[in-house]
Design a protein around this motif. Structure first.
Motif, PDB file in Angstrom:
ATOM      1  N   GLU A 152       0.830  -1.210   0.000  1.00  0.00           N
ATOM      2  CA  GLU A 152       0.000   0.000   0.000  1.00  0.00           C
ATOM      3  C   GLU A 152       0.859   1.252   0.000  1.00  0.00           C
ATOM      4  O   GLU A 152       0.536   2.225  -0.678  1.00  0.00           O
ATOM      5  CB  GLU A 152      -0.949  -0.005   1.199  1.00  0.00           C
ATOM      6  N   LEU A 153       1.956   1.262   0.729  1.00  0.00           N
ATOM      7  CA  LEU A 153       2.861   2.416   0.721  1.00  0.00           C
ATOM      8  C   LEU A 153       3.386   2.687  -0.685  1.00  0.00           C
ATOM      9  O   LEU A 153       3.490   3.852  -1.102  1.00  0.00           O
ATOM     10  CB  LEU A 153       4.018   2.199   1.702  1.00  0.00           C
ATOM     11  N   GLU A 154       3.725   1.624  -1.413  1.00  0.00           N
ATOM     12  CA  GLU A 154       4.193   1.790  -2.797  1.00  0.00           C
ATOM     13  C   GLU A 154       3.106   2.414  -3.669  1.00  0.00           C
ATOM     14  O   GLU A 154       3.369   3.310  -4.469  1.00  0.00           O
ATOM     15  CB  GLU A 154       4.649   0.450  -3.378  1.00  0.00           C
ATOM     16  N   ARG A 155       1.872   1.927  -3.528  1.00  0.00           N
ATOM     17  CA  ARG A 155       0.744   2.487  -4.296  1.00  0.00           C
ATOM     18  C   ARG A 155       0.530   3.961  -3.947  1.00  0.00           C
ATOM     19  O   ARG A 155       0.330   4.801  -4.826  1.00  0.00           O
ATOM     20  CB  ARG A 155      -0.541   1.710  -4.029  1.00  0.00           C
ATOM     21  N   LEU A 156       0.546   4.265  -2.657  1.00  0.00           N
ATOM     22  CA  LEU A 156       0.325   5.642  -2.220  1.00  0.00           C
ATOM     23  C   LEU A 156       1.423   6.571  -2.736  1.00  0.00           C
ATOM     24  O   LEU A 156       1.139   7.707  -3.133  1.00  0.00           O
ATOM     25  CB  LEU A 156       0.243   5.707  -0.692  1.00  0.00           C
ATOM     26  N   ALA A 157       2.652   6.103  -2.738  1.00  0.00           N
ATOM     27  CA  ALA A 157       3.755   6.905  -3.283  1.00  0.00           C
ATOM     28  C   ALA A 157       3.548   7.106  -4.780  1.00  0.00           C
ATOM     29  O   ALA A 157       3.728   8.220  -5.289  1.00  0.00           O
ATOM     30  CB  ALA A 157       5.097   6.231  -2.996  1.00  0.00           C
ATOM     31  N   GLY A 158       3.145   6.048  -5.481  1.00  0.00           N
ATOM     32  CA  GLY A 158       2.888   6.147  -6.915  1.00  0.00           C
ATOM     33  C   GLY A 158       1.761   7.109  -7.238  1.00  0.00           C
ATOM     34  O   GLY A 158       1.771   7.774  -8.276  1.00  0.00           O
TER      35      GLY A 158
END
Length: 187
Positions: free
Chosen positions: A43-49
Protein backbone atom coordinates in the motif's frame (compact mmCIF):
# COMPACT_ATOMS: atom_id res chain seq x y z
CA UNK A 1 -12.69 0.80 3.24
CA UNK A 2 -9.36 0.29 1.67
CA UNK A 3 -6.13 0.08 3.60
CA UNK A 4 -5.21 3.32 1.85
CA UNK A 5 -6.98 5.57 4.33
CA UNK A 6 -5.78 3.66 7.37
CA UNK A 7 -2.18 4.17 6.20
CA UNK A 8 -2.79 7.85 5.49
CA UNK A 9 -4.32 8.26 8.96
CA UNK A 10 -1.34 6.51 10.55
CA UNK A 11 0.98 9.00 8.84
CA UNK A 12 -0.82 11.88 10.56
CA UNK A 13 1.46 11.04 13.50
CA UNK A 14 4.44 12.12 11.38
CA UNK A 15 7.15 10.64 9.21
CA UNK A 16 7.59 6.90 9.64
CA UNK A 17 9.30 3.93 8.05
CA UNK A 18 7.29 0.92 6.93
CA UNK A 19 8.49 -0.92 10.02
CA UNK A 20 7.40 1.93 12.30
CA UNK A 21 4.01 2.06 10.57
CA UNK A 22 3.58 -1.65 11.13
CA UNK A 23 4.19 -1.05 14.85
CA UNK A 24 1.68 1.84 14.83
CA UNK A 25 -0.87 -0.56 13.32
CA UNK A 26 -0.08 -3.16 15.99
CA UNK A 27 -0.63 -0.67 18.81
CA UNK A 28 -2.94 2.12 17.68
CA UNK A 29 -5.00 0.55 14.91
CA UNK A 30 -5.26 -3.05 16.12
CA UNK A 31 -8.57 -2.37 17.84
CA UNK A 32 -10.28 -1.61 14.54
CA UNK A 33 -8.07 -2.32 11.51
CA UNK A 34 -5.60 -5.13 10.97
CA UNK A 35 -3.09 -5.60 8.19
CA UNK A 36 0.02 -7.61 7.56
CA UNK A 37 3.41 -5.94 7.01
CA UNK A 38 3.33 -7.18 3.38
CA UNK A 39 -0.03 -5.46 2.79
CA UNK A 40 1.29 -2.31 4.38
CA UNK A 41 4.43 -2.17 2.21
CA UNK A 42 2.40 -2.77 -0.97
CA UNK A 43 0.00 0.00 0.00
CA UNK A 44 2.86 2.42 0.72
CA UNK A 45 4.19 1.79 -2.80
CA UNK A 46 0.74 2.49 -4.30
CA UNK A 47 0.32 5.64 -2.22
CA UNK A 48 3.75 6.91 -3.28
CA UNK A 49 2.89 6.15 -6.92
CA UNK A 50 -0.37 8.10 -6.53
CA UNK A 51 1.45 11.09 -4.99
CA UNK A 52 -0.35 10.76 -1.64
CA UNK A 53 2.86 10.06 0.30
CA UNK A 54 6.49 10.92 -0.29
CA UNK A 55 9.35 8.57 0.46
CA UNK A 56 12.92 9.44 1.23
CA UNK A 57 15.79 7.02 1.73
CA UNK A 58 17.78 7.14 4.94
CA UNK A 59 21.22 5.60 4.66
CA UNK A 60 22.27 3.41 7.59
CA UNK A 61 25.71 2.10 8.46
CA UNK A 62 25.13 -1.41 9.75
CA UNK A 63 21.61 -1.98 8.49
CA UNK A 64 19.94 -1.81 5.12
CA UNK A 65 18.80 1.64 4.05
CA UNK A 66 15.27 2.47 5.10
CA UNK A 67 12.54 4.48 3.46
CA UNK A 68 10.74 7.12 5.47
CA UNK A 69 7.23 8.11 4.42
CA UNK A 70 5.32 11.36 4.93
CA UNK A 71 1.92 12.58 3.86
CA UNK A 72 1.79 14.98 0.93
CA UNK A 73 -0.76 17.78 0.72
CA UNK A 74 -2.65 15.60 -1.78
CA UNK A 75 -2.62 12.79 0.82
CA UNK A 76 -3.95 15.11 3.51
CA UNK A 77 -6.66 16.30 1.14
CA UNK A 78 -7.67 12.75 0.24
CA UNK A 79 -7.82 11.86 3.94
CA UNK A 80 -9.91 14.96 4.76
CA UNK A 81 -12.34 14.11 1.95
CA UNK A 82 -12.56 10.49 3.12
CA UNK A 83 -13.17 11.54 6.74
CA UNK A 84 -16.05 13.81 5.68
CA UNK A 85 -17.89 11.05 3.78
CA UNK A 86 -20.47 8.92 5.55
CA UNK A 87 -19.54 5.22 5.73
CA UNK A 88 -20.82 3.16 2.81
CA UNK A 89 -22.45 0.60 5.07
CA UNK A 90 -22.65 -0.18 8.76
CA UNK A 91 -20.10 -2.48 10.34
CA UNK A 92 -20.94 -6.15 10.11
CA UNK A 93 -19.53 -8.74 12.45
CA UNK A 94 -17.76 -11.55 10.65
CA UNK A 95 -16.35 -13.85 13.30
CA UNK A 96 -15.66 -17.57 12.99
CA UNK A 97 -15.92 -17.83 16.78
CA UNK A 98 -19.58 -16.78 16.69
CA UNK A 99 -20.34 -19.49 14.14
CA UNK A 100 -18.83 -22.02 16.55
CA UNK A 101 -21.07 -20.76 19.35
CA UNK A 102 -24.07 -20.79 17.01
CA UNK A 103 -23.33 -24.47 16.30
CA UNK A 104 -22.39 -25.50 19.86
CA UNK A 105 -25.60 -27.38 20.70
CA UNK A 106 -24.81 -31.09 20.71
CA UNK A 107 -21.06 -30.56 21.07
CA UNK A 108 -18.92 -31.12 24.14
CA UNK A 109 -19.68 -28.31 26.63
CA UNK A 110 -16.10 -28.49 27.94
CA UNK A 111 -14.77 -27.74 24.45
CA UNK A 112 -17.12 -24.77 24.11
CA UNK A 113 -16.12 -23.55 27.58
CA UNK A 114 -12.45 -23.79 26.59
CA UNK A 115 -13.11 -21.69 23.48
CA UNK A 116 -14.87 -19.07 25.59
CA UNK A 117 -12.08 -19.01 28.17
CA UNK A 118 -9.52 -18.58 25.40
CA UNK A 119 -11.49 -15.67 23.93
CA UNK A 120 -11.76 -14.11 27.39
CA UNK A 121 -8.00 -14.38 27.88
CA UNK A 122 -7.48 -12.75 24.51
CA UNK A 123 -9.86 -9.90 25.41
CA UNK A 124 -8.10 -9.38 28.76
CA UNK A 125 -4.74 -9.26 26.99
CA UNK A 126 -5.98 -6.66 24.53
CA UNK A 127 -7.47 -4.62 27.37
CA UNK A 128 -4.12 -4.66 29.16
CA UNK A 129 -2.36 -3.46 25.97
CA UNK A 130 -4.99 -0.77 25.47
CA UNK A 131 -4.52 0.38 29.09
CA UNK A 132 -0.79 0.83 28.41
CA UNK A 133 -1.52 2.79 25.22
CA UNK A 134 -4.05 4.94 27.09
CA UNK A 135 -1.53 5.66 29.84
CA UNK A 136 1.10 6.61 27.23
CA UNK A 137 -1.33 8.91 25.40
CA UNK A 138 -2.52 10.65 28.57
CA UNK A 139 1.07 11.02 29.80
CA UNK A 140 0.02 12.01 33.32
CA UNK A 141 -2.90 14.19 32.20
CA UNK A 142 -6.52 13.54 33.07
CA UNK A 143 -8.78 12.47 30.25
CA UNK A 144 -10.46 15.89 30.28
CA UNK A 145 -7.09 17.66 30.06
CA UNK A 146 -6.06 15.44 27.17
CA UNK A 147 -9.32 15.85 25.25
CA UNK A 148 -9.35 19.62 25.63
CA UNK A 149 -5.65 20.23 24.97
CA UNK A 150 -4.22 17.54 22.70
CA UNK A 151 -3.46 18.38 19.08
CA UNK A 152 -5.19 15.19 17.90
CA UNK A 153 -7.88 13.30 19.81
CA UNK A 154 -8.85 10.78 17.09
CA UNK A 155 -6.35 8.14 18.26
CA UNK A 156 -7.65 8.40 21.82
CA UNK A 157 -11.30 8.20 20.77
CA UNK A 158 -10.68 5.12 18.63
CA UNK A 159 -8.78 3.60 21.55
CA UNK A 160 -11.86 4.15 23.73
CA UNK A 161 -13.90 2.35 21.07
CA UNK A 162 -11.51 -0.60 21.18
CA UNK A 163 -11.67 -0.70 24.97
CA UNK A 164 -15.48 -0.68 24.91
CA UNK A 165 -15.50 -3.42 22.27
CA UNK A 166 -13.22 -5.71 24.27
CA UNK A 167 -15.04 -5.01 27.54
CA UNK A 168 -18.30 -6.02 25.87
CA UNK A 169 -16.63 -9.13 24.39
CA UNK A 170 -15.56 -10.06 27.90
CA UNK A 171 -19.05 -9.47 29.36
CA UNK A 172 -20.66 -11.53 26.59
CA UNK A 173 -18.16 -14.37 27.01
CA UNK A 174 -18.71 -14.44 30.78
CA UNK A 175 -22.49 -14.61 30.29
CA UNK A 176 -22.19 -17.26 27.58
CA UNK A 177 -19.80 -19.32 29.71
CA UNK A 178 -22.29 -19.22 32.60
CA UNK A 179 -25.04 -20.51 30.29
CA UNK A 180 -22.82 -23.26 28.85
CA UNK A 181 -21.78 -24.45 32.31
CA UNK A 182 -25.36 -24.33 33.62
CA UNK A 183 -26.64 -26.38 30.67
CA UNK A 184 -23.84 -28.90 31.15
CA UNK A 185 -24.92 -29.45 34.77
CA UNK A 186 -28.51 -30.08 33.65
CA UNK A 187 -27.49 -32.95 31.38
Amino acid sequence: MSLKYAVLAALLEGEASGYELSKIFDVSFANFWACTPQQLYRELERLAGDGLVEARVVRQERRPDKRMFTLTEAGRGALRAFAAEPPRRPTAIRDEFLIKIQAMDGTDPAATAALLEERMAWARGKLARYARVRERLLDGRSEEEYLSGADRVGPYLTLLGGIAFEEENLRWCERTLTVVRHRARLR
